[in-house]
Design a protein around this motif. Structure first.
Motif, PDB file in Angstrom:
ATOM      1  N   LEU A  78      47.563  65.292  13.077  1.00 44.40           N
ATOM      2  CA  LEU A  78      48.279  65.029  14.464  1.00 44.40           C
ATOM      3  C   LEU A  78      48.566  66.902  13.435  1.00 44.40           C
ATOM      4  CD1 LEU A  78      50.403  62.932  16.330  1.00 44.40           C
ATOM      5  CD2 LEU A  78      48.095  63.364  16.979  1.00 44.40           C
ATOM      6  N   LEU A  79      48.023  67.874  13.078  1.00 44.13           N
ATOM      7  CA  LEU A  79      48.302  68.521  12.091  1.00 44.13           C
ATOM      8  C   LEU A  79      49.091  69.702  13.059  1.00 44.13           C
ATOM      9  CD1 LEU A  79      45.136  69.615  10.629  1.00 44.13           C
ATOM     10  CD2 LEU A  79      46.390  68.216  10.008  1.00 44.13           C
ATOM     11  N   GLN A  80      48.823  69.845  14.593  1.00 43.73           N
ATOM     12  CA  GLN A  80      49.508  70.377  15.307  1.00 43.73           C
ATOM     13  C   GLN A  80      50.885  70.316  15.551  1.00 43.73           C
ATOM     14  OE1 GLN A  80      48.349  73.217  15.424  1.00 43.73           O
ATOM     15  NE2 GLN A  80      47.427  73.097  14.240  1.00 43.73           N
ATOM     16  N   LEU A  81      51.369  69.107  15.264  1.00 43.60           N
ATOM     17  CA  LEU A  81      52.591  68.118  16.264  1.00 43.60           C
ATOM     18  C   LEU A  81      54.103  68.961  15.037  1.00 43.60           C
ATOM     19  CD1 LEU A  81      53.273  65.477  17.723  1.00 43.60           C
ATOM     20  CD2 LEU A  81      53.089  63.981  15.212  1.00 43.60           C
ATOM     21  N   GLN A  82      55.037  69.428  16.103  1.00 42.05           N
ATOM     22  CA  GLN A  82      56.214  69.619  16.318  1.00 42.05           C
ATOM     23  C   GLN A  82      57.703  69.338  16.141  1.00 42.05           C
ATOM     24  OE1 GLN A  82      56.093  73.930  17.950  1.00 42.05           O
ATOM     25  NE2 GLN A  82      54.405  74.122  16.600  1.00 42.05           N
ATOM     26  N   GLU A  83      57.174  67.701  17.501  1.00 41.10           N
ATOM     27  CA  GLU A  83      58.279  67.535  17.788  1.00 41.10           C
ATOM     28  C   GLU A  83      57.853  65.762  17.265  1.00 41.10           C
ATOM     29  OE1 GLU A  83      60.925  68.416  20.872  1.00 41.10           O
ATOM     30  OE2 GLU A  83      60.623  70.531  20.350  1.00 41.10           O
ATOM     31  N   LEU A  84      58.085  64.557  17.051  1.00 41.62           N
ATOM     32  CA  LEU A  84      58.198  62.977  17.428  1.00 41.62           C
ATOM     33  C   LEU A  84      59.029  62.377  17.548  1.00 41.62           C
ATOM     34  CD1 LEU A  84      56.204  60.715  17.137  1.00 41.62           C
ATOM     35  CD2 LEU A  84      56.665  61.111  14.275  1.00 41.62           C
ATOM     36  N   ASP A  85      59.270  61.610  18.358  1.00 40.59           N
ATOM     37  CA  ASP A  85      60.997  60.644  18.639  1.00 40.59           C
ATOM     38  C   ASP A  85      60.408  58.966  18.202  1.00 40.59           C
ATOM     39  OD1 ASP A  85      62.850  59.595  19.660  1.00 40.59           O
ATOM     40  OD2 ASP A  85      62.725  60.844  21.051  1.00 40.59           O
ATOM     41  N   LEU A  86      60.867  58.430  17.817  1.00 38.18           N
ATOM     42  CA  LEU A  86      60.280  57.239  17.355  1.00 38.18           C
ATOM     43  C   LEU A  86      62.057  56.381  17.710  1.00 38.18           C
ATOM     44  CD1 LEU A  86      57.902  57.122  13.689  1.00 38.18           C
ATOM     45  CD2 LEU A  86      57.509  56.608  15.922  1.00 38.18           C
ATOM     46  N   SER A  87      62.415  57.059  18.582  1.00 38.58           N
ATOM     47  CA  SER A  87      64.260  55.909  18.627  1.00 38.58           C
ATOM     48  C   SER A  87      64.064  55.150  19.649  1.00 38.58           C
ATOM     49  CB  SER A  87      64.959  57.533  19.296  1.00 38.58           C
ATOM     50  OG  SER A  87      65.621  58.298  18.700  1.00 38.58           O
ATOM     51  N   ASP A  88      64.781  54.338  19.234  1.00 34.38           N
ATOM     52  CA  ASP A  88      65.312  53.503  19.968  1.00 34.38           C
ATOM     53  C   ASP A  88      63.700  52.087  20.165  1.00 34.38           C
ATOM     54  OD1 ASP A  88      67.554  53.892  21.299  1.00 34.38           O
ATOM     55  OD2 ASP A  88      66.692  55.639  22.115  1.00 34.38           O
ATOM     56  N   ASN A  89      63.414  51.508  19.504  1.00 35.48           N
ATOM     57  CA  ASN A  89      63.053  50.940  18.749  1.00 35.48           C
ATOM     58  C   ASN A  89      63.338  49.709  17.764  1.00 35.48           C
ATOM     59  OD1 ASN A  89      59.510  51.465  19.474  1.00 35.48           O
ATOM     60  ND2 ASN A  89      60.030  53.703  18.916  1.00 35.48           N
ATOM     61  N   ILE A  90      62.703  48.555  16.982  1.00 34.76           N
ATOM     62  CA  ILE A  90      62.584  47.944  16.230  1.00 34.76           C
ATOM     63  C   ILE A  90      62.511  48.349  15.125  1.00 34.76           C
ATOM     64  CG2 ILE A  90      63.810  46.188  18.310  1.00 34.76           C
ATOM     65  CD1 ILE A  90      60.688  44.705  17.350  1.00 34.76           C
ATOM     66  N   ILE A  91      62.095  49.123  14.671  1.00 35.55           N
ATOM     67  CA  ILE A  91      61.684  49.769  13.498  1.00 35.55           C
ATOM     68  C   ILE A  91      62.386  49.158  12.372  1.00 35.55           C
ATOM     69  CG2 ILE A  91      60.684  51.920  11.781  1.00 35.55           C
ATOM     70  CD1 ILE A  91      60.283  52.973  14.548  1.00 35.55           C
ATOM     71  N   SER A  92      61.934  48.336  11.422  1.00 35.89           N
ATOM     72  CA  SER A  92      62.255  47.896  10.426  1.00 35.89           C
ATOM     73  C   SER A  92      61.754  48.506   8.882  1.00 35.89           C
ATOM     74  CB  SER A  92      62.866  46.321  10.066  1.00 35.89           C
ATOM     75  OG  SER A  92      61.283  45.916  10.274  1.00 35.89           O
ATOM     76  N   MET A  93      60.808  48.865   9.132  1.00 32.10           N
ATOM     77  CA  MET A  93      60.115  48.868   8.133  1.00 32.10           C
ATOM     78  C   MET A  93      59.022  50.884   7.837  1.00 32.10           C
ATOM     79  SD  MET A  93      58.661  49.132   4.443  1.00 32.10           S
ATOM     80  CE  MET A  93      59.153  47.593   3.865  1.00 32.10           C
ATOM     81  N   ILE A  94      58.877  51.895   7.078  1.00 29.74           N
ATOM     82  CA  ILE A  94      58.171  52.655   7.134  1.00 29.74           C
ATOM     83  C   ILE A  94      57.832  52.997   5.756  1.00 29.74           C
ATOM     84  CG2 ILE A  94      57.922  55.643   7.054  1.00 29.74           C
ATOM     85  CD1 ILE A  94      60.464  55.121   9.674  1.00 29.74           C
ATOM     86  N   GLU A  95      56.353  52.868   5.959  1.00 31.33           N
ATOM     87  CA  GLU A  95      55.857  53.235   4.851  1.00 31.33           C
ATOM     88  C   GLU A  95      56.313  54.092   3.448  1.00 31.33           C
ATOM     89  OE1 GLU A  95      51.743  51.122   4.576  1.00 31.33           O
ATOM     90  OE2 GLU A  95      52.628  49.925   5.576  1.00 31.33           O
ATOM     91  N   VAL A  96      55.732  54.119   2.267  1.00 32.45           N
ATOM     92  CA  VAL A  96      55.515  55.973   2.232  1.00 32.45           C
ATOM     93  C   VAL A  96      54.782  56.397   1.694  1.00 32.45           C
ATOM     94  CG1 VAL A  96      55.206  56.693  -0.705  1.00 32.45           C
ATOM     95  CG2 VAL A  96      56.563  54.271  -0.025  1.00 32.45           C
ATOM     96  N   GLU A  97      54.779  58.138   2.561  1.00 38.09           N
ATOM     97  CA  GLU A  97      53.394  58.398   2.769  1.00 38.09           C
ATOM     98  C   GLU A  97      53.506  58.534   4.698  1.00 38.09           C
ATOM     99  OE1 GLU A  97      50.064  58.814   0.500  1.00 38.09           O
ATOM    100  OE2 GLU A  97      51.857  59.790  -1.494  1.00 38.09           O
ATOM    101  N   ALA A  98      54.461  57.904   5.351  1.00 32.90           N
ATOM    102  CA  ALA A  98      53.944  57.308   6.583  1.00 32.90           C
ATOM    103  C   ALA A  98      53.718  58.740   7.582  1.00 32.90           C
ATOM    104  CB  ALA A  98      55.391  57.055   6.991  1.00 32.90           C
ATOM    105  N   PHE A  99      54.221  59.752   6.946  1.00 33.19           N
ATOM    106  CA  PHE A  99      54.601  61.297   7.654  1.00 33.19           C
ATOM    107  C   PHE A  99      53.363  61.938   7.273  1.00 33.19           C
ATOM    108  CE2 PHE A  99      58.145  59.021   8.585  1.00 33.19           C
ATOM    109  CZ  PHE A  99      58.224  59.025   9.785  1.00 33.19           C
TER     110      PHE A  99
END
Length: 602
Positions: A78-99
């Protein structure tokens, strides 16, 4: 014909749009793809990040789902992505280099999830990010170099977490960060070293902490900081004099804390300050002539406090001062002499105070049309004739008869002259009446204002006390009774004779000068007549103790001599001494017959 052309053109546009979407990858199931490359997957009960996004997506909303984990390179492609919203989930883990790969991402929201720790490298590759929201998680610590590659980040929202520690280099790399929010955490100290990494920070918000003291140099190296907000620190009662040193603030808020006094020393160097808010602190007084260094101050808010008075000259020297908000305090008046120039004042909030509508507030009522009360008219609480009336209800012809004061009058004007001996304590009374109740001030014989403390002091009831009078205290003292309507004065005289060892107390009351009783004088004379400082019993005890100490020293000497003699081996116990007596009739020459005697050694 025209309508047909429009319909045909619209149909071709829709077909062209869907053709581009399909050719670029398509729209994931349960998501809505909108024009301008915006994809909405919010509130779709998703358990994982969906796949199959078009490569030209610019805005992606996956909020309000049940996503638990964000994997490595989850959004690659997603090379053109400018805005990403992951709010209001139950995320407890984000792996290294996730983005990793989101080289054009400018805004990332991970608000209201269950993150407890952010591993170093999670935000790797986000060189273009401008805004990051990590608020309302359960993050415990920010580790060193957590944000090191986010060189263009401008705003970091990190509030409402369980932070207990921020490592010294946690903010390393945030060289362009301008705004930081640390609302609600479990920090027990200001992370001074970590904050010092933020050389470009202009706005800092620290809310809801339990810290009781703002220490010296708390915000060092933040030379570009312009706005500092400290609020809802219920334990904060001390602000060190150098806590804000080095800052060039234009806006400072320290509200809803436990400050009982205005932190004059800490504020003194803030010469660029324009906005100051100390609301909702138990501050009782704004003292005179202590804010004059804040040359550019324009607004002061001290609402919801415990203000009892604002002293004359409180805002003296503040030529740009235009707004004062002291709503909901305990003020009974606000005198014109408080301000540098009332002509500059534009906004005044006095509502919510028990105002006494007398001559002291006449200047406000006369400006009631020009002054902006922001829709909250001041209301009179006293006297009874104007109780509950708003300032706008008065007409100009009512003012001279309603907003009046009665000048002070010293009630007992009998001559007070004291002639005493050195060491005597003298009291001079000064009682006055007036409306409002006059303030009593004493001027010493050396033309200085007498303070409430010291050997010569003014008691709370207005009485002048000269304790243990000295010869140099002699002279004329003046009592000044003053209020907004005028002044009254009374002079008293004190003569002190240089005779030592006299410790009597005399004072002037309504019945005249009062001297000590005869019994007290007799007791004082008896005490001074004692020839010795000790009684007989004390002397006997002291003599006995000295004698015993002497005997103990002699005994110890004999013991040492005995032990020394035993260490020398066989010793003669007798000594024979030969002698020749000297003639008593001559100064020299031969004497008479010699002699000998034997002495026994012990």
């Amino acid at each position: 014909m025209y309508v047909e052309s429009v319909v045909r053109w619209g149909a071709w546009s829709i077909l062209l749009y869907f053709g581009l979407v399909v050719s670029a990858g398509g729209c994931p199931p349960r998501c809505v793809c909108q024009p301008e490359a915006k994809v909405i997957c919010s509130g779709k009960h998703l358990n994982s990040v969906p796949e199959g996004f078009s490569s030209n997506v610019r805005c992606l909303d996956i909020s309000h789902n049940k996503i638990k984990t964000v994997g490595r390179r989850q959004f690659s492609g997603l090379l053109q992505l400018q805005e990403l919203d992951l709010s209001d989930n139950i995320i407890s883990m984000i792996e290294v280099e996730a983005f990793q790969g989101l080289q054009n991402l400018r805004m990332l929201r991970i608000k209201n999830n269950r993150l407890k720790i952010i591993p170093v490298g999670v935000f790797s590759g986000l060189f273009s990010l401008r805004f990051l929201d990590l608020s309302q998680n359960e993050i415990l610590v920010f580790l060193d170099y957590t944000f090191k590659e986010m060189v263009n980040l401008q705003t970091l929202e990190a509030g409402e977490n369980d932070l207990v520690f921020i490592s010294q280099r946690a903010f390393f790399g945030l060289q362009n960060l301008q705004e930081l929010n640390l609302d609600r955490s479990n920090l027990t100290f200001i992370p001074t070293e970590a904050l010092s990494q933020l050389q470009s920070l202009t706005c800092l918000r620290i809310l809801r902490l339990t810290i009781s003291t703002l220490p010296n140099n708390a915000f060092r190296r933040l030379h570009r900081l312009r706005s500092l907000l400290i609020a809802n620190w219920p334990a904060l009662d001390t602000i060190a004099s150098s806590s804000l040193i080095g800052l060039n603030l234009t806006s400072l808020v320290i509200s809803s804390c436990n400050l009982s006094v205005v932190p004059y020393s800490a504020l003194r160097h803030l010469v660029y300050l324009r906005f100051l808010d100390l609301s909702y602190n138990p501050i009782t007084v704004i003292q005179g002539n202590l804010l004059g260094d804040l040359l550019r101050l324009q607004e002061l808010h001290l609402a919801g406090g415990s203000l009892l008075r604002i002293e004359p000259g409180a805002f003296r020297g503040l030529a740009y001062f235009r707004l004062l908000n002291v709503t909901s305090n305990q003020l009974t008046t606000l005198e014109e002499s408080v301000f540098h120039s009332v002509g500059n004042l534009q906004v005044l909030r006095l509502d919510g105070n028990p105002l006494a509508c007398d001559c002291r507030l006449l200047w406000v009522v006369r400006r009631r049309v020009r002054l902006n009360f922001e829709g909250h008219q001041p209301t009179c609480s006293s006297p009874d004739a104007v109780r509950q009336r708003e300032f706008r209800d008065f007409s100009d012809k009512d003012l001279p008869t309603l907003f009046t004061c009665r000048p002070p009058h010293i009630m007992d004007r009998r001559s007070q002259e004291a002639r005493v001996e050195e060491g005597t304590t003298v009291l001079f009374s000064c009682k006055a009446d007036g409306d409002p109740f006059p303030f009593i001030t004493w001027i010493s014989s050396h033309k200085n204002v007498v303070s409430p403390t010291g050997r010569i002091r003014v008691l709370p009831n207005g009485t002048l006390e000269v304790r243990f009078a000295q010869v140099q205290d002699s002279g004329t003292y003046q009592c000044l009774a003053g209020n907004a309507a005028g002044n009254d004065s009374l002079a008293v005289k004190l003569y002190v004779k240089g005779l030592p060892h006299n410790r009597t107390i005399s004072f002037f009351s309504e019945e005249g000068w009062v001297e000590p009783s005869n019994t007290q004088a007799v007791n004082s004379s008896a005490q001074m007549a004692k020839p010795y400082p000790f009684d007989a019993k004390t002397l006997i005890i002291a003599t006995t103790m000295g004698f015993l100490s002497f005997l103990s020293s002699v005994a110890i000497c004999f013991v040492f001599m005995f032990l020394w003699s035993q260490s020398k081996g066989q010793i003669k116990h007798t000594a024979t001494i030969d002698f020749v007596p000297r003639s008593s009739m001559s100064g020299g020459g031969d004497g008479g017959d010699g002699g000998r005697f034997t002495m026994k050694l012990i």
